[in-house]
Design an enzyme around this catalytic site. Structure first.
Site, PDB file in Angstrom:
ATOM      1  N   THR A  60      -8.611  11.078   1.629  1.00  0.00           N
ATOM      2  CA  THR A  60      -9.097  11.512   0.864  1.00  0.00           C
ATOM      3  C   THR A  60      -8.249  11.913  -0.791  1.00  0.00           C
ATOM      4  O   THR A  60      -8.775  12.221  -1.390  1.00  0.00           O
ATOM      5  CB  THR A  60      -9.148  13.145   1.562  1.00  0.00           C
ATOM      6  OG1 THR A  60      -7.972  13.884   1.628  1.00  0.00           O
ATOM      7  CG2 THR A  60     -10.185  13.236   2.720  1.00  0.00           C
ATOM      8  N   ASN A 109      -0.945  10.430   6.197  1.00  0.00           N
ATOM      9  CA  ASN A 109      -1.970   9.744   6.691  1.00  0.00           C
ATOM     10  C   ASN A 109      -2.918  10.869   6.781  1.00  0.00           C
ATOM     11  O   ASN A 109      -4.089  10.844   7.026  1.00  0.00           O
ATOM     12  CB  ASN A 109      -0.674   9.984   8.186  1.00  0.00           C
ATOM     13  CG  ASN A 109      -0.244   8.268   7.652  1.00  0.00           C
ATOM     14  OD1 ASN A 109      -1.256   6.939   7.897  1.00  0.00           O
ATOM     15  ND2 ASN A 109       1.162   8.196   7.570  1.00  0.00           N
ATOM     16  N   THR A 150       2.789  -8.552  11.706  1.00  0.00           N
ATOM     17  CA  THR A 150       2.871  -7.896  11.154  1.00  0.00           C
ATOM     18  C   THR A 150       1.371  -7.372  10.213  1.00  0.00           C
ATOM     19  O   THR A 150       0.618  -8.223  10.363  1.00  0.00           O
ATOM     20  CB  THR A 150       3.852  -7.804  10.326  1.00  0.00           C
ATOM     21  OG1 THR A 150       4.539  -6.023   9.698  1.00  0.00           O
ATOM     22  CG2 THR A 150       3.544  -8.459   9.541  1.00  0.00           C
ATOM     23  N   LYS A 161       4.392  -7.279   4.341  1.00  0.00           N
ATOM     24  CA  LYS A 161       4.260  -5.742   3.754  1.00  0.00           C
ATOM     25  C   LYS A 161       4.235  -4.750   5.336  1.00  0.00           C
ATOM     26  O   LYS A 161       3.060  -5.605   5.918  1.00  0.00           O
ATOM     27  CB  LYS A 161       2.397  -5.241   2.469  1.00  0.00           C
ATOM     28  CG  LYS A 161       1.601  -5.598   3.652  1.00  0.00           C
ATOM     29  CD  LYS A 161       0.704  -5.137   4.355  1.00  0.00           C
ATOM     30  CE  LYS A 161       0.640  -3.188   3.261  1.00  0.00           C
ATOM     31  NZ  LYS A 161       0.285  -2.471   4.085  1.00  0.00           N
ATOM     32  N   GLU A 171       6.509   5.122   6.485  1.00  0.00           N
ATOM     33  CA  GLU A 171       6.040   5.810   6.745  1.00  0.00           C
ATOM     34  C   GLU A 171       6.521   6.957   7.085  1.00  0.00           C
ATOM     35  O   GLU A 171       6.701   7.879   8.095  1.00  0.00           O
ATOM     36  CB  GLU A 171       3.684   6.172   6.748  1.00  0.00           C
ATOM     37  CG  GLU A 171       3.337   5.149   6.309  1.00  0.00           C
ATOM     38  CD  GLU A 171       2.351   4.972   6.375  1.00  0.00           C
ATOM     39  OE1 GLU A 171       1.241   3.896   5.974  1.00  0.00           O
ATOM     40  OE2 GLU A 171       1.868   5.738   7.139  1.00  0.00           O
ATOM     41  N   THR A 226       0.242  -1.694   0.297  1.00  0.00           N
ATOM     42  CA  THR A 226      -0.068   0.069   0.082  1.00  0.00           C
ATOM     43  C   THR A 226       0.587   1.392  -0.131  1.00  0.00           C
ATOM     44  O   THR A 226       0.770   1.308  -0.662  1.00  0.00           O
ATOM     45  CB  THR A 226      -0.859  -0.010   1.106  1.00  0.00           C
ATOM     46  OG1 THR A 226      -0.042   0.095   2.326  1.00  0.00           O
ATOM     47  CG2 THR A 226      -1.970  -0.966   0.809  1.00  0.00           C
TER      48      THR A 226
END
Length: 392
Positions: free
Chosen positions: A392, A387, A185, A174, A265, A133
């Site tokens: 959106t 995030n 995970t 992932k 991230e 992702t």
């Protein structure tokens, strides 16, 4: 394995299959989050039945909190895979990852499953791409039982051909955000061609997760869709030795956990938090590893030792600052920041420069006793951006 793009994401593959050509022994660990996706319940049941033959995975949509329709869609994914693979749908685990609370577009899923069913092969790259992702890189690792090293391979196919007489343990994972596992995970799969008959691989997988994935955190949030599944089908004809198999499984899972921490991230570096002493060093290490103030200091290359001690002290585990020795290890240098109940003398500029490394160790010693290690990452601007815009 196979991986295809069916349109659930705007780019990259988004649907994958792992298939065994024969019966398997399997084990699984699943999220402890009370808010969880229907695929978690479904896959837990498949693993518990002992009938697992295949796993179908989609990314781009978590199919979580979608009520009865979500449950029907999970079951339908298993049925579609069963039709494509000519297997009983009750033998197929299902996994989903992505946005919570949006219904799956089942017309796309149906096309993707059928397409993937016709593209099965030994090359894992398309599958690995399909489960990502916000990940920036694929995470995979292999080893042979009895081997001292674990490797993130350049060519799985080449390695398979070289290891026909050794047996393999290969893992894929992932995860990049919403990572603070209480079991495994976000999505992890470990496969082996070894014969594990007579080995309690469920208990083994739990022990392995406790020293690998459960020692890793990105942001302190446990996903709704976490699962770790181990599948062994004995195709090599080689009987696994329990101690060697567990060691190999540990090596692979630990490598995957560290790769996830490094790919957090918006992260710029992996942070290894080592804590020695007290009744619960792991709790202290996790508290440090999940502290936003510690993580942002590491992003800014700021040797702000007060933030580290603050986080350690709020973990709820008793210790005295008289016993504290705190240092940072980076760029092959150790910098002592606090000891003898007082700040140590160090060069802030030199330490700040060392913290530009992509691997930093926070070493906190609180007296004698056991040592715990937690793998995490820093918080950069990218984490907020990713995030803030994820839904959106």
């Amino acid at each position: 394995m196979a991986g295809v793009r069916c349109g659930l994401k705007n780019k990259r593959n988004d649907l994958g299959l792992i298939v065994s050509d024969r019966p398997t022994k399997s084990a699984g660990l699943f999220t402890s989050n009370f808010v969880h996706a229907s695929c978690v319940d479904h896959s837990r049941d498949v693993v518990a039945s002992g009938a697992l033959r295949a796993i179908v995975v989609n990314s781009g949509n978590a199919n979580c909190c979608n009520g009865e329709q979500g449950e029907r869609d999970t079951k339908r994914m298993a049925e579609l895979a069963g039709e494509a693979l000519q297997l009983d749908h009750a033998s197929i685990a299902v996994a989903s990852t992505g946005v919570i609370g949006q219904l799956l577009d089942m017309s796309k899923v149906e096309k993707g499953v059928r397409d993937a069913g016709m593209k099965l092969g030994v090359d894992a790259r398309a599958f690995m791409d399909a489960i990502l992702t916000t990940d920036l890189v694929e995470k995979w690792a292999w080893t042979n039982p009895g081997c001292a090293d674990v490797v993130s391979p350049q060519s799985l196919t080449q390695r398979q051909h070289k290891s026909e007489d050794e047996g393999l343990v290969i893992g894929f994972a992932k995860g990049s955000g919403m990572i603070a596992p209480n079991m495994a995970t976000m999505l992890g799969y470990v496969i082996s061609d070894l014969d594990v008959e007579g080995i309690d691989i469920q208990a083994m997988l739990k022990r392995v997760a406790d020293v690998s994935f459960n020692c890793m955190t990105v942001d302190g949030d446990t996903s709704t869709n976490d699962m770790l599944i181990l599948v062994a089908n004995g195709a090599s004809g080689i009987k696994a030795k329990p101690s060697e198999f567990e060691a190999a499984l540990t090596q692979v899972c630990l490598s995957l956990a560290m790769q996830i921490a490094r790919d957090g991230e918006g992260a710029t570096k992996m942070i290894e938090v080592r804590v020695q002493g007290t009744a619960d060093p792991k709790k202290i290490a996790r508290t440090i590893g999940e502290s936003p103030l510690v993580k942002t200091a590491m992003f800014g290359c700021d040797p702000n030792w007060g933030r580290i001690l603050m986080a350690a002290g709020r973990a709820g585990v008793a210790f005295s600052t008289e016993d504290v020795r705190l240092s940072l290890l980076a760029c092959d240098e150790e910098h002592i920041l606090f000891e003898d109940n007082a700040p140590a003398s160090f060069d802030p500029k030199r330490v700040s420069s060392a913290l530009k490394s992509d691997h930093v160790v926070i070493d906190l010693r609180l007296g004698g006793g056991e040592t715990a290690t937690v793998y995490t990452c820093d918080f950069g601007y990218g984490y907020v951006r990713i995030n803030a815009e994820y839904h959106t």
